[in-house]
Design a protein around this motif. Structure first.
Motif, PDB file in Angstrom:
ATOM      1  N   PHE A 149      32.739  74.297   7.186  1.00  0.00           N
ATOM      2  CA  PHE A 149      32.055  74.181   8.475  1.00  0.00           C
ATOM      3  C   PHE A 149      32.428  72.877   9.160  1.00  0.00           C
ATOM      4  CE2 PHE A 149      28.242  73.125  11.066  1.00  0.00           C
ATOM      5  CZ  PHE A 149      28.325  74.189  11.953  1.00  0.00           C
ATOM      6  N   ALA A 150      32.538  71.793   8.371  1.00  0.00           N
ATOM      7  CA  ALA A 150      32.939  70.501   8.952  1.00  0.00           C
ATOM      8  C   ALA A 150      34.341  70.589   9.540  1.00  0.00           C
ATOM      9  CB  ALA A 150      32.869  69.413   7.881  1.00  0.00           C
ATOM     10  N   LEU A 151      35.265  71.234   8.842  1.00  0.00           N
ATOM     11  CA  LEU A 151      36.628  71.379   9.355  1.00  0.00           C
ATOM     12  C   LEU A 151      36.644  72.261  10.597  1.00  0.00           C
ATOM     13  CD1 LEU A 151      39.615  70.791   9.085  1.00  0.00           C
ATOM     14  CD2 LEU A 151      39.797  72.664   7.436  1.00  0.00           C
ATOM     15  N   PHE A 152      35.803  73.291  10.608  1.00  0.00           N
ATOM     16  CA  PHE A 152      35.687  74.189  11.754  1.00  0.00           C
ATOM     17  C   PHE A 152      35.330  73.419  13.023  1.00  0.00           C
ATOM     18  CE2 PHE A 152      33.076  77.030  14.417  1.00  0.00           C
ATOM     19  CZ  PHE A 152      33.953  78.094  14.587  1.00  0.00           C
ATOM     20  N   LEU A 153      34.456  72.424  12.899  1.00  0.00           N
ATOM     21  CA  LEU A 153      34.031  71.642  14.058  1.00  0.00           C
ATOM     22  C   LEU A 153      34.977  70.470  14.349  1.00  0.00           C
ATOM     23  CD1 LEU A 153      30.179  71.428  13.429  1.00  0.00           C
ATOM     24  CD2 LEU A 153      31.393  73.000  14.940  1.00  0.00           C
ATOM     25  N   LEU A 154      35.520  69.875  13.292  1.00  0.00           N
ATOM     26  CA  LEU A 154      36.327  68.666  13.482  1.00  0.00           C
ATOM     27  C   LEU A 154      37.676  68.960  14.128  1.00  0.00           C
ATOM     28  CD1 LEU A 154      36.253  65.621  12.994  1.00  0.00           C
ATOM     29  CD2 LEU A 154      37.333  66.024  10.769  1.00  0.00           C
ATOM     30  N   GLY A 183      34.156  73.651  23.688  1.00  0.00           N
ATOM     31  CA  GLY A 183      34.489  73.554  22.275  1.00  0.00           C
ATOM     32  C   GLY A 183      34.057  74.771  21.492  1.00  0.00           C
ATOM     33  N   VAL A 184      32.998  75.440  21.961  1.00  0.00           N
ATOM     34  CA  VAL A 184      32.537  76.660  21.295  1.00  0.00           C
ATOM     35  C   VAL A 184      33.603  77.747  21.394  1.00  0.00           C
ATOM     36  CG1 VAL A 184      30.760  78.458  21.307  1.00  0.00           C
ATOM     37  CG2 VAL A 184      30.132  76.078  21.758  1.00  0.00           C
ATOM     38  N   MET A 185      34.300  77.801  22.522  1.00  0.00           N
ATOM     39  CA  MET A 185      35.352  78.792  22.693  1.00  0.00           C
ATOM     40  C   MET A 185      36.609  78.414  21.912  1.00  0.00           C
ATOM     41  SD  MET A 185      37.066  80.273  26.217  1.00  0.00           S
ATOM     42  CE  MET A 185      38.208  78.905  26.482  1.00  0.00           C
ATOM     43  N   LEU A 186      36.863  77.104  21.787  1.00  0.00           N
ATOM     44  CA  LEU A 186      38.066  76.659  21.098  1.00  0.00           C
ATOM     45  C   LEU A 186      37.915  76.631  19.579  1.00  0.00           C
ATOM     46  CD1 LEU A 186      39.110  73.667  23.390  1.00  0.00           C
ATOM     47  CD2 LEU A 186      40.108  75.964  23.337  1.00  0.00           C
ATOM     48  N   ALA A 187      36.703  76.450  19.083  1.00  0.00           N
ATOM     49  CA  ALA A 187      36.490  76.307  17.642  1.00  0.00           C
ATOM     50  C   ALA A 187      37.001  77.485  16.820  1.00  0.00           C
ATOM     51  CB  ALA A 187      35.011  76.048  17.352  1.00  0.00           C
ATOM     52  N   PRO A 188      36.799  78.749  17.246  1.00  0.00           N
ATOM     53  CA  PRO A 188      37.331  79.848  16.426  1.00  0.00           C
ATOM     54  C   PRO A 188      38.840  79.766  16.216  1.00  0.00           C
ATOM     55  CG  PRO A 188      35.713  80.700  17.957  1.00  0.00           C
ATOM     56  CD  PRO A 188      35.951  79.269  18.340  1.00  0.00           C
ATOM     57  N   MET A 189      39.590  79.332  17.226  1.00  0.00           N
ATOM     58  CA  MET A 189      41.033  79.241  17.067  1.00  0.00           C
ATOM     59  C   MET A 189      41.415  77.952  16.337  1.00  0.00           C
ATOM     60  SD  MET A 189      44.067  79.416  19.928  1.00  0.00           S
ATOM     61  CE  MET A 189      43.512  77.919  20.758  1.00  0.00           C
ATOM     62  N   TYR A 190      40.938  76.811  16.811  1.00  0.00           N
ATOM     63  CA  TYR A 190      41.273  75.535  16.179  1.00  0.00           C
ATOM     64  C   TYR A 190      40.707  75.461  14.760  1.00  0.00           C
ATOM     65  CZ  TYR A 190      43.080  73.055  20.316  1.00  0.00           C
ATOM     66  OH  TYR A 190      43.839  72.644  21.378  1.00  0.00           O
ATOM     67  N   GLY A 191      39.399  75.660  14.649  1.00  0.00           N
ATOM     68  CA  GLY A 191      38.739  75.492  13.369  1.00  0.00           C
ATOM     69  C   GLY A 191      39.198  76.481  12.325  1.00  0.00           C
ATOM     70  N   CYS A 192      39.262  77.753  12.705  1.00  0.00           N
ATOM     71  CA  CYS A 192      39.709  78.760  11.745  1.00  0.00           C
ATOM     72  C   CYS A 192      41.199  78.631  11.463  1.00  0.00           C
ATOM     73  CB  CYS A 192      39.371  80.155  12.251  1.00  0.00           C
ATOM     74  SG  CYS A 192      37.594  80.509  12.212  1.00  0.00           S
ATOM     75  N   VAL A 232      37.276  86.828   6.672  1.00  0.00           N
ATOM     76  CA  VAL A 232      36.431  86.600   7.854  1.00  0.00           C
ATOM     77  C   VAL A 232      37.037  85.519   8.743  1.00  0.00           C
ATOM     78  CG1 VAL A 232      34.190  85.737   8.639  1.00  0.00           C
ATOM     79  CG2 VAL A 232      34.305  87.381   6.755  1.00  0.00           C
ATOM     80  N   VAL A 233      37.502  84.442   8.121  1.00  0.00           N
ATOM     81  CA  VAL A 233      38.110  83.346   8.890  1.00  0.00           C
ATOM     82  C   VAL A 233      39.352  83.837   9.630  1.00  0.00           C
ATOM     83  CG1 VAL A 233      39.379  81.170   8.656  1.00  0.00           C
ATOM     84  CG2 VAL A 233      37.200  81.483   7.482  1.00  0.00           C
ATOM     85  N   ALA A 234      40.175  84.634   8.963  1.00  0.00           N
ATOM     86  CA  ALA A 234      41.373  85.169   9.616  1.00  0.00           C
ATOM     87  C   ALA A 234      41.001  86.037  10.810  1.00  0.00           C
ATOM     88  CB  ALA A 234      42.203  85.969   8.616  1.00  0.00           C
ATOM     89  N   GLY A 235      39.961  86.859  10.649  1.00  0.00           N
ATOM     90  CA  GLY A 235      39.522  87.705  11.758  1.00  0.00           C
ATOM     91  C   GLY A 235      38.979  86.903  12.926  1.00  0.00           C
ATOM     92  N   VAL A 236      38.194  85.866  12.626  1.00  0.00           N
ATOM     93  CA  VAL A 236      37.645  85.020  13.693  1.00  0.00           C
ATOM     94  C   VAL A 236      38.762  84.256  14.397  1.00  0.00           C
ATOM     95  CG1 VAL A 236      36.107  83.088  14.205  1.00  0.00           C
ATOM     96  CG2 VAL A 236      35.409  84.836  12.563  1.00  0.00           C
TER      97      VAL A 236
END
Length: 332
Positions: A11-16, A36-45, A149-153
């Motif tokens: 979760f920390a990496l997802f946000l950082l 950042g909410v829109m970018l987090a799924p691509m960047y974080g995942c 799940v991470v790959a799908g997100v």
């Protein structure tokens, strides 16, 4: 509680990842935090996939760096279309002195995209979160279901960003451009897996002090990233291309040699990442956000994000020092 402890690192990496990749650089402002909410799924995942695949495969940092480079080309290529769009965000970033008509791409822009995402969006957040976590660095954080799940997100996030950009830009690259970039991405991924079992011999001598590694990281990344954002004259474009090549060669050579000497440990890996973070902290101030806005709001946002980054570095430094240099199998 054990479940929360296991989920904390991913979760920390997802946000950082989006924080370092966009906000700390100064591309986005405080007012754009919801973006950042829109970018987090691509960047974080994306960062999570790179980290988990690199660790699960046993390839360590060499594999993760190559996968991060593949991520960089995916994001700025098929997803953002930045590499080929000569009016991206209302600016022509392509047709400078390093523009190559045949592929319809700018050498400088491609290098900047690789540097931005390979180093700061992916590798730096991974190094910082691994410093803060108490699990072995070679251990995976996710099970197979979680990885799926991470790959799908990630895929959904990439589609969301593409659709958002297309709604604004109405641009799609040619099949040849997309195909050529896909080929390079495939080669990077193939090489990333190919080098998993390659182990270079150890070298005599001891690794330098961690502070020297951090200073070298700050110097190398600042030497490239600073002038690229401060000097806007056309004459610097090819010089910047050469500086990028020298920075990659010097950084790769130093890290490869230092990491194969006795004494190299988690403190050194953190120091290298910290140097890159500090480069973003100071470079953010001359960088103007893509959305424009007042200079005062931009400076306030940069100060807030930079302060948060420095606090994170202090926390991570204490953790790295307290751990006393835990070994990290299969990684420099």
């Amino acid at each position: 509680m054990p479940l929360l402890r296991r989920l904390a690192p991913p979760f920390a990496l997802f946000l950082l990842a989006p924080f370092v990749g966009e906000f700390l650089l100064g591309n986005l402002t405080l007012a754009e935090l919801p973006l950042g909410v829109m970018l987090a799924p691509m960047y974080g995942c994306g960062a999570l996939l790179v980290r988990e695949i690199g660790r699960r495969s046993g390839g360590g940092w060499p594999t993760m760096v190559l996968l991060a480079a593949a991520y960089a080309l995916i994001e700025e290529g098929p997803v953002d279309q930045l590499l080929w769009n000569d009016s991206y965000a209302g600016a022509d970033l392509l047709h400078g002195d390093s523009y190559l008509p045949l592929p319809g791409m700018s050498v400088e822009l491609t290098q900047a995209s690789l540097a931005l995402h390979t180093v700061w969006s992916i590798c730096v957040p991974i190094a910082l979160v691994e410093t803060l976590t108490r699990t072995r660095r070679s251990d995976p954080w996710l099970g197979r279901a979680g990885l799926g799940v991470v790959a799908g997100v990630y895929a959904a996030g990439a589609v969301l960003v593409f659709r958002g950009n297309y709604a604004v830009e109405h641009f799609v690259a040619s099949p040849a451009q997309l195909g050529g970039t896909a080929l390079v991405i495939g080669v990077l991924i193939a090489v990333a897996f190919r080098i998993r079992t390659v182990r270079l011999r150890t070298l005599p001598g001891r690794a330098p002090a961690p502070w020297r590694v951090g200073l070298a990281g700050l110097a190398v990344t600042s030497a490239y990233w600073g002038p690229l954002n401060v000097v806007t004259a056309d004459w610097y474009e090819w010089i910047g291309v050469v500086v990028w090549c020298l920075a990659v060669a010097a950084g790769g050579w130093w890290l490869s040699r230092w990491s194969r000497r006795a004494g190299w440990d988690a403190r050194h890996r953190f120091a290298a990442a910290a140097g890159a973070v500090l480069t973003y902290v100071w470079v953010a101030f001359p960088v103007r956000p893509e959305s424009g806005g007042s200079a005062r709001a931009d400076l306030v946002g940069n100060a807030v994000f930079g302060s948060l980054a420095c606090l994170l570095l202090v926390w991570a430094a204490r953790r790295a020092t307290a751990d006393g240099g835990r070994p990290g199998p299969g990684e420099p």
